[in-house]
Each structure stands twice: as C-alpha cells, then as structure tokens.
Design an enzyme around this catalytic site. Structure first.
Site, PDB file in Angstrom:
ATOM      1  N   ASN A 166      -5.560   1.835 -13.206  1.00 33.66           N
ATOM      2  CA  ASN A 166      -4.595   0.895 -12.615  1.00 33.66           C
ATOM      3  C   ASN A 166      -3.173   1.375 -12.901  1.00 33.66           C
ATOM      4  O   ASN A 166      -2.931   2.067 -13.890  1.00 33.66           O
ATOM      5  CB  ASN A 166      -4.797  -0.485 -13.249  1.00 33.66           C
ATOM      6  CG  ASN A 166      -3.855  -1.533 -12.683  1.00 33.66           C
ATOM      7  OD1 ASN A 166      -3.670  -1.649 -11.466  1.00 33.66           O
ATOM      8  ND2 ASN A 166      -3.238  -2.322 -13.556  1.00 33.66           N
ATOM      9  N   GLY A 191       0.772  -1.240   0.000  1.00 33.97           N
ATOM     10  CA  GLY A 191       0.000   0.000   0.000  1.00 33.97           C
ATOM     11  C   GLY A 191       0.801   1.286   0.000  1.00 33.97           C
ATOM     12  O   GLY A 191       0.273   2.333   0.368  1.00 33.97           O
ATOM     13  N   SER A 192       2.060   1.234  -0.466  1.00 33.57           N
ATOM     14  CA  SER A 192       2.815   2.495  -0.468  1.00 33.57           C
ATOM     15  C   SER A 192       2.223   3.482  -1.477  1.00 33.57           C
ATOM     16  O   SER A 192       2.192   4.689  -1.226  1.00 33.57           O
ATOM     17  CB  SER A 192       4.311   2.270  -0.723  1.00 33.57           C
ATOM     18  OG  SER A 192       4.534   1.756  -1.996  1.00 33.57           O
ATOM     19  N   ASN A 193       1.707   2.971  -2.590  1.00 31.65           N
ATOM     20  CA  ASN A 193       1.045   3.883  -3.542  1.00 31.65           C
ATOM     21  C   ASN A 193      -0.237   4.450  -2.946  1.00 31.65           C
ATOM     22  O   ASN A 193      -0.525   5.637  -3.113  1.00 31.65           O
ATOM     23  CB  ASN A 193       0.738   3.163  -4.856  1.00 31.65           C
ATOM     24  CG  ASN A 193       1.922   3.155  -5.794  1.00 31.65           C
ATOM     25  OD1 ASN A 193       2.263   4.172  -6.393  1.00 31.65           O
ATOM     26  ND2 ASN A 193       2.590   2.021  -5.896  1.00 31.65           N
ATOM     27  N   HIS A 240       0.687  -0.176 -13.520  1.00 32.59           N
ATOM     28  CA  HIS A 240       1.406  -1.425 -13.772  1.00 32.59           C
ATOM     29  C   HIS A 240       2.897  -1.112 -13.887  1.00 32.59           C
ATOM     30  O   HIS A 240       3.284  -0.198 -14.612  1.00 32.59           O
ATOM     31  CB  HIS A 240       0.893  -2.073 -15.061  1.00 32.59           C
ATOM     32  CG  HIS A 240       1.486  -3.432 -15.261  1.00 32.59           C
ATOM     33  ND1 HIS A 240       1.092  -4.522 -14.523  1.00 32.59           N
ATOM     34  CD2 HIS A 240       2.469  -3.863 -16.085  1.00 32.59           C
ATOM     35  CE1 HIS A 240       1.814  -5.575 -14.887  1.00 32.59           C
ATOM     36  NE2 HIS A 240       2.649  -5.202 -15.838  1.00 32.59           N
ATOM     37  N   LEU A 293      -8.901  -9.776 -10.548  1.00 27.92           N
ATOM     38  CA  LEU A 293      -9.521  -9.159 -11.727  1.00 27.92           C
ATOM     39  C   LEU A 293     -10.699  -8.298 -11.259  1.00 27.92           C
ATOM     40  O   LEU A 293     -11.546  -8.765 -10.498  1.00 27.92           O
ATOM     41  CB  LEU A 293     -10.017 -10.261 -12.666  1.00 27.92           C
ATOM     42  CG  LEU A 293     -10.419  -9.805 -14.066  1.00 27.92           C
ATOM     43  CD1 LEU A 293      -9.234  -9.223 -14.823  1.00 27.92           C
ATOM     44  CD2 LEU A 293     -11.018 -10.969 -14.844  1.00 27.92           C
TER      45      LEU A 293
HETATM   46  C1  GRF Z   1       3.440  -1.318  -7.472  1.00 23.15           C
HETATM   47  O1  GRF Z   1       4.725  -1.471  -8.001  1.00 23.15           O
HETATM   48  C2  GRF Z   1       2.410  -1.341  -8.544  1.00 23.15           C
HETATM   49  O2  GRF Z   1       2.859  -0.879  -9.765  1.00 23.15           O
HETATM   50  C3  GRF Z   1       2.063  -2.775  -8.681  1.00 23.15           C
HETATM   51  O3  GRF Z   1       2.178  -3.317  -7.405  1.00 23.15           O
HETATM   52  C4  GRF Z   1       3.053  -2.515  -6.617  1.00 23.15           C
HETATM   53  C5  GRF Z   1       2.288  -2.128  -5.396  1.00 23.15           C
HETATM   54  O4  GRF Z   1       3.099  -1.540  -4.431  1.00 23.15           O
HETATM   55  N1  GRF Z   1       0.821  -2.951  -9.361  1.00 23.15           N
HETATM   56  P1  GRF Z   1       2.416  -0.886  -3.150  1.00 23.15           P
HETATM   57  O5  GRF Z   1       1.447  -1.923  -2.563  1.00 23.15           O
HETATM   58  O6  GRF Z   1       1.703   0.338  -3.597  1.00 23.15           O
HETATM   59  O7  GRF Z   1       3.521  -0.596  -2.191  1.00 23.15           O
END
Ligand code: GRF
Length: 189
Positions: free
Chosen positions: A102, A12-14, A104, A87
């Site tokens: 999303n 969940g860092s994003n 990727h 999905l």
């Molecule tokens: C990210 O690299 C994203 O591109 C991919 O999974 C990873 C998730 O990282 N789909 P985080 O959970 O946000 O740390």
C-alpha cells in the site's frame, strides 16, 4: 513476466503511473484493476490503458468470495493498493502473504489509520504546522496503515505550502518511489 493487480477507489493516477512504468520496463504487467467505486476516475483510465477493470461492492469483498475467485484468475505476483479505501480482508492476505503493498501519503506511523486518507491527511499536517511530511510504502496487514515499512521519503513543509502544493509534492514522490518499491518486492518473490 510478473503479474501486478491493482486495487483502487479513486482517481487512479498512481495506478496509471505504475502501468506505464512497467509497460516501459517490460518485466511485469498490470493485468487487472479492481475498483469498489463505480464513479472512480480509475475506471476510465483502465479503459484507456486497455486493462480489464473489475468493479465490486464492499459487501462482496467482505462477505463473499467472488472477488477472490476473480483475483485468483489473474495469478498476481503482487497486489498493489493505490488509493484503495476499504480494509483489505485478512483471508486474502493469508492467500498472498507479503505480497500486498500500500502507499500512504504521510510519514507513518504519523497520520495513519481509518479516516486518514487523501486531503484529510494533508489538512491535518498543515493545521499542526508539521515541519516534515512525506510518503510511505508498506506491506499490508490486517490493520489500516500498520504493516512493515518498505520505503519512506520526506520533504520539508514550507510556510507557503497549501493543500494543493502539498498534494503536488506528494504525488511527485509517489510516482517515483511506488514503482520502485513494487519492483523490489517482485524481485524478492
Ligand atoms: C494517493 O495520494 C495515495 O497515497 C493515497 O490516495 C491517493 C490516491 O491518488 N492512498 P490516485 O487515485 O492514485 O490519483
């Protein structure tokens, strides 16, 4: 104020980066996180950030409308998949057309599709001695990693790069471009 809902399966860092970005901006808010993995790091982050976190099973998502009902309560203007490994069902895409996005960690269409996630992507890129690697933000449709591309950013893979150095470069790009892509999408709606 626009509402953002995030689906995540992992660290969940994003998700955290997006929540903090919009908290600062003040024009949108992460109103909820949905997670299918009861052990995911994103659950603790949500608690720390004071964002409600809804945990569900893959069966519930696939075969019932409990997730749909909960999701609709938050009235999302955009739904963000940030490291979400299931999905996303077509019936929800129909309810939120052009509103599901999303990220990727590769230059799609290369290194996309089922099973191509996280370290699997980067290991394949390194093994194949690719010169370029990067990040794609795209709209979601019913096939893994196939929707319309919104933003793509690449970097040069150096011969000294390792899995962890590549992951670091990827996250740096993700943290910068994902909030921008979401902001742009919100301004279109
Ligand atoms: C990210 O690299 C994203 O591109 C991919 O999974 C990873 C998730 O990282 N789909 P985080 O959970 O946000 O740390």
């Amino acid at each position: 104020m626009k509402n953002i809902v995030i689906f995540a399966s992992g660290g969940g860092s994003n998700a955290e980066n997006i929540a903090l970005y919009f908290e600062k901006k003040g024009n949108a808010k992460v109103v909820a996180i949905f997670c299918n993995n009861p052990k995911a790091g994103v659950i603790d982050r949500a608690e720390r950030l004071n964002i409600p976190c809804n945990i569900f099973t893959s069966q519930e998502l696939k075969n019932t409308n409990t997730v749909d009902q909960k999701l609709n309560e938050y009235k999302p203007d955009v739904i963000v998949l940030a490291g979400f490994l299931l999905l996303f069902p077509g019936r929800l895409l129909n309810q939120y057309p052009e509103k599901v996005v999303n990220i990727h960690p590769a230059l799609l269409p290369a290194y996309g599709g089922k099973g191509m996630y996280g370290h699997h992507v980067h290991e394949a890129v390194i093994a194949n001695k690719e010169k370029k690697h990067g990040v794609t933000v795209h709209l979601v449709n019913e096939e893994y990693d196939k929707g319309k591309i919104l933003i793509q950013e690449s970097f040069d893979v150096e011969s000294v790069d390792t899995l962890s150095s590549v992951e670091e470069k990827i996250h740096k790009i993700e943290f910068r471009i994902f909030p921008l892509a979401i902001e742009k999408l919100l301004s279109n709606h």
